[in-house]
Design a protein around this motif. Structure first.
Motif, PDB file in Angstrom:
ATOM      1  N   MET A 195       0.826  -1.201   0.000  1.00 10.43           N
ATOM      2  CA  MET A 195       0.000   0.000   0.000  1.00 10.43           C
ATOM      3  C   MET A 195       0.864   1.256   0.000  1.00 10.43           C
ATOM      4  SD  MET A 195      -2.920   1.155   2.779  1.00 10.43           S
ATOM      5  CE  MET A 195      -3.938  -0.266   2.423  1.00 10.43           C
ATOM      6  N   ILE A 196       1.887   1.275   0.838  1.00 11.13           N
ATOM      7  CA  ILE A 196       2.762   2.446   0.913  1.00 11.13           C
ATOM      8  C   ILE A 196       3.475   2.668  -0.416  1.00 11.13           C
ATOM      9  CG2 ILE A 196       4.899   3.305   1.965  1.00 11.13           C
ATOM     10  CD1 ILE A 196       3.907   1.987   4.592  1.00 11.13           C
ATOM     11  N   GLU A 197       3.957   1.591  -1.024  1.00  9.67           N
ATOM     12  CA  GLU A 197       4.657   1.724  -2.304  1.00  9.67           C
ATOM     13  C   GLU A 197       3.707   2.193  -3.407  1.00  9.67           C
ATOM     14  OE1 GLU A 197       7.880   1.597  -2.657  1.00  9.67           O
ATOM     15  OE2 GLU A 197       8.082   1.106  -0.525  1.00  9.67           O
ATOM     16  N   ALA A 198       2.466   1.730  -3.358  1.00 13.36           N
ATOM     17  CA  ALA A 198       1.482   2.154  -4.368  1.00 13.36           C
ATOM     18  C   ALA A 198       1.200   3.649  -4.261  1.00 13.36           C
ATOM     19  CB  ALA A 198       0.186   1.357  -4.204  1.00 13.36           C
ATOM     20  N   PHE A 199       1.121   4.137  -3.034  1.00 10.81           N
ATOM     21  CA  PHE A 199       0.842   5.562  -2.839  1.00 10.81           C
ATOM     22  C   PHE A 199       2.069   6.433  -3.116  1.00 10.81           C
ATOM     23  CE2 PHE A 199      -3.049   4.096  -0.951  1.00 10.81           C
ATOM     24  CZ  PHE A 199      -3.933   5.151  -1.115  1.00 10.81           C
ATOM     25  N   LYS A 200       3.245   5.866  -2.957  1.00 13.66           N
ATOM     26  CA  LYS A 200       4.455   6.605  -3.305  1.00 13.66           C
ATOM     27  C   LYS A 200       4.438   7.001  -4.781  1.00 13.66           C
ATOM     28  CE  LYS A 200       7.901   4.912   0.021  1.00 13.66           C
ATOM     29  NZ  LYS A 200       9.137   4.097   0.161  1.00 13.66           N
ATOM     30  N   MET A 201       3.846   6.163  -5.585  1.00  9.08           N
ATOM     31  CA  MET A 201       3.796   6.420  -7.026  1.00  9.08           C
ATOM     32  C   MET A 201       3.034   7.702  -7.334  1.00  9.08           C
ATOM     33  SD  MET A 201       5.433   3.862  -8.487  1.00  9.08           S
ATOM     34  CE  MET A 201       4.866   3.964 -10.167  1.00  9.08           C
ATOM     35  N   VAL A 202       2.113   8.088  -6.447  1.00 10.44           N
ATOM     36  CA  VAL A 202       1.331   9.314  -6.677  1.00 10.44           C
ATOM     37  C   VAL A 202       1.739  10.407  -5.675  1.00 10.44           C
ATOM     38  CG1 VAL A 202      -0.625   8.128  -7.735  1.00 10.44           C
ATOM     39  CG2 VAL A 202      -0.579   8.437  -5.251  1.00 10.44           C
ATOM     40  N   ARG A 203       3.030  10.306  -5.223  1.00 14.69           N
ATOM     41  CA  ARG A 203       3.630  11.380  -4.429  1.00 14.69           C
ATOM     42  C   ARG A 203       3.054  11.482  -3.014  1.00 14.69           C
ATOM     43  NH1 ARG A 203       2.016  12.250  -8.982  1.00 14.69           N
ATOM     44  NH2 ARG A 203       0.147  13.341  -8.274  1.00 14.69           N
ATOM     45  N   LEU A 204       2.575  10.369  -2.470  1.00 16.29           N
ATOM     46  CA  LEU A 204       2.090  10.333  -1.097  1.00 16.29           C
ATOM     47  C   LEU A 204       2.945   9.348  -0.308  1.00 16.29           C
ATOM     48  CD1 LEU A 204      -1.780  10.281  -1.665  1.00 16.29           C
ATOM     49  CD2 LEU A 204      -0.425  12.189  -0.811  1.00 16.29           C
ATOM     50  N   GLY A 205       3.515   9.817   0.796  1.00 14.56           N
ATOM     51  CA  GLY A 205       4.400   8.980   1.585  1.00 14.56           C
ATOM     52  C   GLY A 205       3.673   8.181   2.644  1.00 14.56           C
ATOM     53  N   GLU A 206       4.450   7.452   3.442  1.00 11.39           N
ATOM     54  CA  GLU A 206       3.873   6.600   4.488  1.00 11.39           C
ATOM     55  C   GLU A 206       3.052   7.409   5.472  1.00 11.39           C
ATOM     56  OE1 GLU A 206       5.299   3.340   7.860  1.00 11.39           O
ATOM     57  OE2 GLU A 206       6.750   4.161   6.425  1.00 11.39           O
ATOM     58  N   GLU A 207       3.536   8.588   5.862  1.00 11.95           N
ATOM     59  CA  GLU A 207       2.789   9.411   6.811  1.00 11.95           C
ATOM     60  C   GLU A 207       1.467   9.883   6.227  1.00 11.95           C
ATOM     61  OE1 GLU A 207       3.561   9.685   9.971  1.00 11.95           O
ATOM     62  OE2 GLU A 207       5.194   8.306   9.439  1.00 11.95           O
ATOM     63  N   ASP A 208       1.441  10.150   4.903  1.00  9.21           N
ATOM     64  CA  ASP A 208       0.190  10.550   4.243  1.00  9.21           C
ATOM     65  C   ASP A 208      -0.832   9.417   4.296  1.00  9.21           C
ATOM     66  OD1 ASP A 208       0.969  13.195   3.282  1.00  9.21           O
ATOM     67  OD2 ASP A 208       2.342  12.135   1.960  1.00  9.21           O
ATOM     68  N   VAL A 209      -0.354   8.200   4.040  1.00 11.70           N
ATOM     69  CA  VAL A 209      -1.250   7.041   4.069  1.00 11.70           C
ATOM     70  C   VAL A 209      -1.810   6.847   5.472  1.00 11.70           C
ATOM     71  CG1 VAL A 209      -1.416   4.544   3.744  1.00 11.70           C
ATOM     72  CG2 VAL A 209      -0.053   5.917   2.152  1.00 11.70           C
ATOM     73  N   MET A 258      -7.699   1.790   8.608  1.00 12.62           N
ATOM     74  CA  MET A 258      -7.432   0.668   7.722  1.00 12.62           C
ATOM     75  C   MET A 258      -5.943   0.304   7.725  1.00 12.62           C
ATOM     76  SD  MET A 258      -9.152  -0.052   4.061  1.00 12.62           S
ATOM     77  CE  MET A 258      -8.325   1.196   3.085  1.00 12.62           C
ATOM     78  N   TYR A 259      -5.091   1.324   7.680  1.00 14.40           N
ATOM     79  CA  TYR A 259      -3.652   1.044   7.682  1.00 14.40           C
ATOM     80  C   TYR A 259      -3.263   0.313   8.967  1.00 14.40           C
ATOM     81  CZ  TYR A 259       1.387   1.690   7.732  1.00 14.40           C
ATOM     82  OH  TYR A 259       2.738   1.467   7.788  1.00 14.40           O
ATOM     83  N   ASN A 260      -3.705   0.827  10.098  1.00 15.27           N
ATOM     84  CA  ASN A 260      -3.352   0.196  11.371  1.00 15.27           C
ATOM     85  C   ASN A 260      -3.912  -1.219  11.472  1.00 15.27           C
ATOM     86  OD1 ASN A 260      -1.904   2.371  12.399  1.00 15.27           O
ATOM     87  ND2 ASN A 260      -3.741   3.369  13.208  1.00 15.27           N
ATOM     88  N   ALA A 261      -5.138  -1.408  10.987  1.00 15.67           N
ATOM     89  CA  ALA A 261      -5.746  -2.742  11.040  1.00 15.67           C
ATOM     90  C   ALA A 261      -4.936  -3.733  10.214  1.00 15.67           C
ATOM     91  CB  ALA A 261      -7.183  -2.680  10.535  1.00 15.67           C
ATOM     92  N   PHE A 262      -4.444  -3.284   9.066  1.00 20.38           N
ATOM     93  CA  PHE A 262      -3.679  -4.175   8.200  1.00 20.38           C
ATOM     94  C   PHE A 262      -2.344  -4.585   8.845  1.00 20.38           C
ATOM     95  CE2 PHE A 262      -5.677  -2.742   3.890  1.00 20.38           C
ATOM     96  CZ  PHE A 262      -6.875  -3.317   4.286  1.00 20.38           C
ATOM     97  N   THR A 263      -1.833  -3.751   9.718  1.00 25.40           N
ATOM     98  CA  THR A 263      -0.570  -4.102  10.374  1.00 25.40           C
ATOM     99  C   THR A 263      -0.750  -5.214  11.399  1.00 25.40           C
ATOM    100  OG1 THR A 263      -0.796  -2.435  12.132  1.00 25.40           O
ATOM    101  CG2 THR A 263       0.296  -1.743  10.075  1.00 25.40           C
ATOM    102  N   TYR A 264      -1.988  -5.543  11.731  1.00 26.68           N
ATOM    103  CA  TYR A 264      -2.275  -6.630  12.664  1.00 26.68           C
ATOM    104  C   TYR A 264      -2.587  -7.943  11.944  1.00 26.68           C
ATOM    105  CZ  TYR A 264      -2.356  -3.385  16.597  1.00 26.68           C
ATOM    106  OH  TYR A 264      -1.998  -2.468  17.563  1.00 26.68           O
ATOM    107  N   GLY A 265      -2.301  -8.008  10.667  1.00 23.76           N
ATOM    108  CA  GLY A 265      -2.502  -9.242   9.917  1.00 23.76           C
ATOM    109  C   GLY A 265      -3.863  -9.288   9.264  1.00 23.76           C
ATOM    110  N   ALA A 266      -3.916  -8.908   7.992  1.00 30.63           N
ATOM    111  CA  ALA A 266      -5.192  -8.875   7.266  1.00 30.63           C
ATOM    112  C   ALA A 266      -5.249 -10.017   6.257  1.00 30.63           C
ATOM    113  CB  ALA A 266      -5.340  -7.540   6.538  1.00 30.63           C
ATOM    114  N   PRO A 267      -6.400 -10.628   6.089  1.00 38.11           N
ATOM    115  CA  PRO A 267      -6.516 -11.689   5.087  1.00 38.11           C
ATOM    116  C   PRO A 267      -6.630 -11.091   3.687  1.00 38.11           C
ATOM    117  CG  PRO A 267      -8.659 -11.279   6.044  1.00 38.11           C
ATOM    118  CD  PRO A 267      -7.680 -10.374   6.771  1.00 38.11           C
TER     119      PRO A 267
END
Length: 591
Positions: free
Chosen positions: A498-512, A519-528
């Motif tokens: 997700m972070i790499e995909a958003f980097k492509m449109v000039r948005l960094g990890e903090e932007d995401v 959603m980002y935090n939930a995915f860090t806990y293991g998403a299916p």
């Protein structure tokens, strides 16, 4: 039942002699003499004829306007003059008592109830409660109820749980304008009405729910179209955990065809599996990412064949052709066709034909005539064949050809089979595009889609090994008869991707993290891995009903300017309300 023993569609010849009571609207009165009149009473279910045969009952109806609600108590008898077109056409009621339940106080109605669809739309929307009394209008709403019920039943049978998601939520970049709601307890802050339950349904997958759906209300501040209602709309929102694109396809290919076959204007619908067409192929062959496959015409690239014929608009451009056999349109019809294409597409169409002698004539014939034999052979042209042409940058030429293809089919009915529902999946959408306004790389559709190739393909794009515009996404559209019913995707559930995909449109990890914190935090806990889709209920019912616009299948629609003219919304509110919400209205400057 209160005020009635039977509905106005219930009595039959077997009820003759029974003492009954019906209630409904007085649809029509036909006076034959001072002591004889025929009254048609209508309720939700149908109509029944009442015969007035004495002076007392004549007085009871004499002062009533049409559309007054009445209750009639009397005896059922067999009609002398039967009406085979009506279910109740064999009987009539001779009244003993007529009671007025709700008097219509207007001598003239805004329109005739049974002909309301012929009235101006603004009038229909203002008096929608009268418009809905028309059985033909009411029929669409009844169908909508039945379709929603059938969808719910089918989803339950497939093991999906119906879970409702919040209406008041946070503003999120979904692609359209949000409707904002001021938060009284939090001055200067706003809720947003959800454009879709996108993040919530993905969070449900992360929470361990396996299959989710709801008939979800969605809110987008966008302009109206024939197939899009401004303000709010409803969709069959669904999501599946541990699922692939094919799993989503399998569910909808099982759920939708029986519903379309049962409730649709046409009783034929595509069987599974639906045709799958990659986006680039759809644009090349049909000039559209929502092709109407009932049309047997395709778009042909003729750039190499006639691009250098000397016709100015073709020079240096991509040239597309739509070849139409057995077309007998007049020059006037062809001129109108080309004019209509320009209005819809914003780009011109050109043409020539092969006449009865097998020679090229008309339109731009003088430019292509020197290559007559080569063109006829290459395109397989026969006498009485029309060739429509478009030119421009590739995408512009494709889209204009798509409009031409559609309008030609309307002019030549032999090239379209209207009596069926033809589904297809458009797959492999581009992940990115160059924004028309920004001129920079942007997400093409849904930023939450999984790129085809995952992290590796994004790294290659970032290093310059491949063109970012060549990346496709596991994103898909469901199309039926040229109408996009839904977009869906396999979701990007991996925070790193997700972070790499958003980097492509000039948005960094903090932007995401800032834009999609939950959603980002939930995915860090293991998403299916998960995937979903959300077919539009309003569009679906519009297709099933054969309606011209989506407003015909919505109980209380807004007009094209997002106004509810019946309720007077949007409207001004009292200053006190604004102060409670910490809002100040600034006058709009007019030029």
């Amino acid at each position: 039942m209160q005020n009635r023993t039977h509905t106005c569609n219930e009595l039959r010849i077997t009820n003759v002699g029974e003492h009954v009571q019906i209630s409904g609207w007085m649809e029509n009165v036909r006076e034959v003499s001072t002591n004889l009149a025929f009254v048609v009473v209508r309720d939700f279910y149908g109509t029944t004829q009442v015969v007035i045969e004495n002076e007392e009952q004549m007085k009871a109806i004499k002062g009533l306007n049409k559309e007054s609600t009445i209750s009639v108590t009397g005896v059922v008898r067999e009609r002398d003059s039967k009406n085979s077109k009506l279910p109740t056409g064999d009987i009539e009621i001779v009244p003993e008592k007529i009671e007025v339940l709700g008097r219509c106080r207007h001598n003239e109605l805004p329109f005739q109830i049974n002909r309301s669809t012929e009235a101006d739309e603004s009038l229909r929307l203002k008096y929608r409660y009268l418009d809905l009394r028309n059985p033909e209008v009411k029929k669409n709403i009844i169908m909508r109820c039945n379709v929603v019920s059938a969808l719910r039943s089918a989803m339950n049978e497939h093991g999906f749980l119906e879970i409702t998601t919040p209406i008041l939520t946070a503003s999120s970049p979904e692609g359209a304008r949000d409707y904002l709601v001021p938060a009284r307890k939090h001055p200067g802050m706003f809720y947003a009405l959800p454009q879709a339950p996108q993040q919530f349904k993905q969070l449900l997958m992360t929470s361990g729910f396996d299959r989710y759906f709801q008939i979800a209300p969605c809110f987008r501040d966008e302009d109206a179209r024939g197939d899009r209602s401004p303000g709010e709309f409803y969709q069959l929102d669904m999501e599946m955990a541990f699922a692939s694109q094919e799993d989503v396809f399998a569910i909808l290919e099982d759920v939708l065809p029986p519903i379309f076959a049962k409730y649709g204007t046409y009783n034929t619908a595509s069987a599974a599996p639906f045709k799958r067409i990659p986006y680039l192929e759809a644009m090349d062959r049909y000039g559209s990412d929502k092709p109407d496959l009932r049309i047997d015409l395709e778009v042909t690239d003729v750039t190499d064949l006639i691009g250098g014929c000397g016709f100015g608009p073709f020079e240096g451009n991509v040239v597309k052709a739509v070849v139409v056999s057995d077309m007998t349109a007049t020059r006037k019809q062809i001129d109108k066709l080309c004019a209509d294409v320009e209005v819809v597409a914003g780009n011109k169409a050109y043409w020539f034909k092969v006449d009865e002698k097998g020679e090229i004539a008309g339109g731009i014939a003088k430019f292509v005539k020197p290559q007559e034999a080569e063109i006829i052979a290459a395109l397989g042209l026969k006498p009485n064949t029309f060739v429509g042409l478009t030119a421009g940058k590739k995408l512009s030429a494709q889209k204009t050809a798509g409009v031409l293809r559609k309008l030609v089919a309307e002019l030549c009915p032999a090239h379209i089979d209207r009596e069926k529902y033809e589904f297809c999946w458009i797959v492999d959408f581009p992940m990115y595009e160059i924004g028309e306004e920004s001129g920079e790389l942007e997400f093409c559709h849904n930023p939450f889609s999984m790129p085809n190739g995952g992290l590796e393909i994004l790294k290659k794009a970032q290093s310059g090994e491949i063109d970012p515009l060549s990346i496709t996404a596991f994103q898909y559209d469901l199309v039926c008869n040229g109408v996009e019913l839904s977009s869906g995707a396999v979701r990007n559930h991996d925070p790193e991707i997700m972070i790499e995909a958003f980097k492509m449109v000039r948005l960094g990890e903090e932007d995401v993290k800032a834009k999609f914190p939950a959603m980002y935090n939930a995915f860090t806990y293991g998403a299916p891995p998960h995937a979903g889709i959300a077919p539009g209920v309003d569009r679906m019912v519009m297709l099933l009903a054969g309606a011209e616009t989506i407003r015909e299948v919505i109980p209380f629609p807004m007009n094209k300017n997002a106004q509810d003219v019946m309720m007077g919304a949007p409207g001004y509110v009292e200053q006190k309300q604004l102060e409670e919400l910490h809002i100040k209205c600034v006058p709009v400057e007019t030029k």
